[in-house]
Design an enzyme around this catalytic site. Structure first.
Site: not given
Length: 888
Positions: A345, A412, A504, A586
């Site tokens: 990530d 994130h 998404n 996520s």
């Protein structure tokens, strides 16, 4: 030769070519005595329909009426429909001498037979923002499903704005029958739409726009054929490829850079078109080499999360009771101890991102690092951590350096890591597997973006590390990279479970890496276990997990359904640890990674193969309302741990593909078996189905190690109907072990349309110049007859042209935009020059559709394509069009 030139009413559309009075374009001149210079036909896919009152129809006075239930437009029980809606009338700002008008059409109503498992997708496409005054709002639209017999409103999904499609799935218990599908708009800009009706077993039906995943200019990911570059270094590979640089990514894959000394940048709206096209052309040339297996763009991928919620942080994690995690912790008190989760990530929060800083206090107790190894794989062009003392590029420090902006950055990776394995320390939050080992691997750089080469390199590294058991990829947006899939397959073969966010975008188009076969694709649900509005459906979703939905309070606890986890701020360059609520797939993915860690902590023999077989057997999830939206269902931590604790695992038989579709043309299909354990000795005891049109299978003749051929007999069947049944296969374990429930394979038989019912709307057929201007040289208008369009051009100058055709439903002067029907010669998405000489050229064939080819079909993305502009003039003689059309 004769020439016929007419002026038609696009506020003056010059139609240069031949207009025939039969079938929308003839095969020769009007007299029939002289053969046209160019002629052919355009076919369309079955069950294609067009809205009766598009702006194009309204413009020429030929609009039908589908604005009321009494005049509703009938659709087959699966269909692809192109249409147009607008809440007002106005004129586009097209910056041309011609005036292109849009018209008010606030509602379209369709009638169709619907049944359980069917899905309806309502996708919207707008003209460019520059076509409207500043401040024009996005379109507001509503999808309503109404029982045709009772008038009861069964479902209303309304006031949805933005680019996400509206998706309705007819869930378990839905009563089969006749329904109205009402589409409406109450404000905002005019728009095109594509409405798709599909059964639960249908493949992706939402590929109605050209996919445009970003990629790095002047870079490629090249996978060579085995042994062709064995033992060579980067310099030798670069020289062989006539490139400036080459870097090994593991296996047979290399990142190749074409130009030295030039900054490599990601595509953006400002990227010059020639840089995009030159890069794609170069990649295609690399892919044509004899020693290359595949050459692909170095795709950019992004974190699959939606922006942080602005409300105060919430004190409880509703997501854990939803998946029975508290009970699972009792069954697995080890809490994932000893299991390594690689969180690939943005890196991890550190109060000073240099290698002397302190990690987030709610994760630091579970952090694990591999000494002397690269943990930050972000390339220099996406990296900014040199300002914290690291080298700009790859290094051993996976700290998240923030974005270097005045406002707080997105941490994130810190949020994802906290969901998977935040420490149980009575402070802040707790992770799904609170005793697992978190290995932060930085693959996303500035702005939460990364590229495929860095990710491939990181995954290939992880495949070699015994410390890693599961790889979490809360990222997506890549094209279907074979090199990336190869790296993932290698990791799976090495015993690493790969889990990825399903995306998404609210679509059923395959999203990568989630859609790869050896990846667990995870969709998102809200506090009531209902699919989140943004979560993708279909082939990218193997199961779902809590991802939240800030627009809902589905569990009625008084706060929005967001996922609370570890976070941080870096306002003014001051890094402060904290917590925040986010939503996105996520957030869903690390729930599954954490559950796998719990399973492996109670059964060290847990493997990806075993996980997938448990999943296929329904042993990890609660039963789903439907597979399209939910895959196998919501992850259930308690069931998952129970499955891992069961030492006598049932023998499981699965089918690939898991369902079969026939269409009256394809009347024979095959499937193969997957067994768990893979060496199980299984015998088929019986095969049953309830359909006389399905040719019986002989249980004694079936060998589970060989493909099984299934055939249908369509004689005597009503071709206007859709037929379905299940093949139910009973089996036994010859070793005497228990078996799971019987294998059920859904089968659908759906005939094509009658040709006279097919209609993709009025088509404008264009001959376009092959230079960069793409100027329309000649055009004609055609309408459908018997499932085809027939076109002809006369008096065409010899030369090379592109040949394209399509609708202009919103009357903005462009065809082949996303959402319009489009045909290109010879294949949509892969146009080639057509050569017109001194002799007539006839029999040219094209295919039109509201769908768009995938990147896999085109080879490389089609970036920045905005359609073809119609040839315009100054006169308005729409009356001529009315005469031509009504005389067909």
């Amino acid at each position: 030769m004769q020439v016929l030139t007419e002026r038609l009413g696009f506020g003056g559309l010059l139609i240069a070519g031949l207009l025939s009075g039969c079938g929308g374009g003839g095969g020769g001149s009007l007299s029939g005595e002289v053969e046209a210079d160019l002629s052919g036909t355009i076919s369309m896919e079955s069950r294609t329909r067009v809205d009766l009152d598009t702006a194009d129809d309204i413009r020429v006075g030929l609009a039908g009426d589908n604005d009321s239930r009494n005049t509703s437009q009938a659709l087959p029980n699966s269909a692809v429909v192109g249409g147009y809606l607008s809440s007002s009338r106005g004129t586009y700002n097209t910056n041309t001498a011609d005036s292109f008008e849009y018209f008010a059409d606030r509602v379209d109503i369709y009638a169709a037979e619907l049944s359980e498992g069917d899905r309806i997708n309502f996708q919207v496409f707008e003209s460019p923002d520059s076509y409207f005054p500043v401040g024009t709002l996005p379109p507001q639209r509503t999808l309503k499903i109404v029982d045709a017999d009772t008038g009861q409103e069964v479902l209303i999904l309304s006031e949805s704005t933005g680019s996400l499609p509206i998706i309705a799935v007819m869930g378990d218990g839905f009563e089969e029958g006749a329904y109205f599908i009402e589409l409406s708009t109450s404000g905002g800009a005019p728009f095109r739409y594509v409405l798709t009706l599909a059964s639960e077993s249908s493949a992706s039906v939402m590929n109605t726009r050209y996919a445009e995943p970003d990629f790095l200019v002047d870079e490629a990911v090249v996978t060579f054929k085995p042994e062709t570059v064995a033992g060579q270094d980067g310099l030798a590979v670069a020289q062989a490829m006539s490139a400036a640089e080459a870097r090994h990514l593991g296996g047979h894959s290399w990142r190749v850079r074409r130009s030295a000394g030039q900054p490599v940048t990601a595509l953006s709206a400002q990227t010059p078109e020639h840089l995009r096209t030159e890069t794609l052309s170069w990649i295609q040339q690399l892919g044509a080499r004899a020693d290359v297996e595949v050459a692909e763009p170095n795709y950019i991928y992004t974190a699959q999360q939606i922006k942080p919620d602005d409300d105060p942080l919430y004190s409880r994690q509703w997501n854990y009771p939803l998946i029975q995690l508290p009970l699972a912790w009792q069954a697995a008190p080890e809490g994932g101890q000893g299991v390594g989760i690689a969180v690939m990530d943005t890196g991890l929060f550190r109060n000073t991102p240099s290698d002397t800083g302190t990690w987030h206090p709610d994760i630091v107790g579970n952090l694990d690092f591999v000494p002397g190894q690269i943990m930050d794989y972000v390339s220099a062009e996406l990296d900014i951590d040199s300002r914290w003392g690291d080298q700009n590029g790859r290094d051993a420090n996976p700290a998240d350096p923030g974005d270097g902006k005045a406002q707080s950055s997105s941490f994130h990776g810190t949020h994802v890591a906290g969901i998977a394995g935040a420490v149980d320390n009575t402070d802040g939050v707790i992770g799904v597997a609170p005793l697992s080992r978190i290995l932060p691997v930085r693959v996303l750089g500035e702005g939460g973006e990364g590229n495929a080469a860095d990710l491939i390199d990181a995954i290939n590294w992880a495949a070699t590390r015994n410390e890693i058991d599961v790889i979490n990829l809360s990222l997506g947006g890549l094209g279907p990279s074979q090199s990336l899939e190869s790296a993932i397959n290698s990791a799976t073969d090495a015993g690493k479970l790969v889990v990825a966010a399903a995306g998404n975008q609210g679509t059923d188009e395959a999203t990568y890496p989630a859609a790869f076969e050896n990846v667990v694709g995870v969709g998102a649900v809200d506090g009531a276990g209902k699919r989140s509005s943004y979560s993708n459906i279909g082939p990218s979703v193997d199961l779902v997990a809590p991802g939240g939905d800030a627009s809902r309070d589905a569990n009625q606890d008084g706060v929005a359904d967001v996922i609370i986890s570890t976070w941080g701020t870096d306002d003014g360059g001051v890094f402060v640890p904290g917590y925040a609520g986010l939503q996105g797939t996520s957030m869903a993915a690390p729930h599954v990674s954490g559950v796998y860690a719990l399973m492996k902590s109670v059964d060290s023999g847990m493997t990806p193969d075993l996980f997938f077989n448990f999943l296929a057997g329904g042993q990890l999830t609660s039963p789903p309302p439907n597979q399209t939206e939910y895959g196998a269902g919501v992850i259930d931590a308690l069931k998952s741990v129970d499955a891992a604790l069961d030492g006598n695992t049932s023998t499981i038989l699965a089918a690939n593909p898991s369902s079969l579709q026939f269409n009256g043309v394809i009347n024979e299909q095959e499937f193969t078996f997957a067994k768990f354990p893979s060496n199980a000795n299984i015998s088929i005891t019986s095969v049953t189905d309830s359909a006389p049109w399905l040719i019986d299978l002989d249980a004694e003749a079936i060998n589970t190690s060989e493909p099984v051929i299934v055939s249908v007999d369509t004689s005597g069947l009503d071709q206007s109907q859709t037929y379905s049944t299940d093949i139910v296969i009973e089996y036994s374990d010859n070793a005497g072990g228990d078996t799971a429930s019987p294998l059920t394979i859904p089968v659908t038989l759906q005939f094509g349309d009658s040709p006279e019912d097919l209609d993709a709307g009025r088509h404008y057929v264009l001959l376009v110049s092959t230079d960069d201007s793409r100027e329309t040289i000649a055009q004609t208008v055609v309408t459908a007859s018997d499932g085809q369009y027939r076109f002809a051009f006369d008096e065409v100058e010899p030369g090379e042209y592109f040949l394209a055709a399509g609708t202009d439903m919103d009357n903005n002067g462009l065809i082949c935009e996303n959402g319009e029907a489009c045909a290109e010669y010879p294949v949509n998405g892969l146009p080639e020059k057509i050569v017109i000489g001194d002799e007539p050229l006839s029999g040219v064939t094209l295919n039109t559709s509201f769908r768009r080819p995938t990147i896999a079909a085109m080879g490389v993305p089609r970036y920045g394509f905005e359609g073809y502009r119609l040839k315009t003039g100054a006169d308005d003689e729409a009356e001529l069009v009315r005469q031509v059309e009504t005389n067909r």
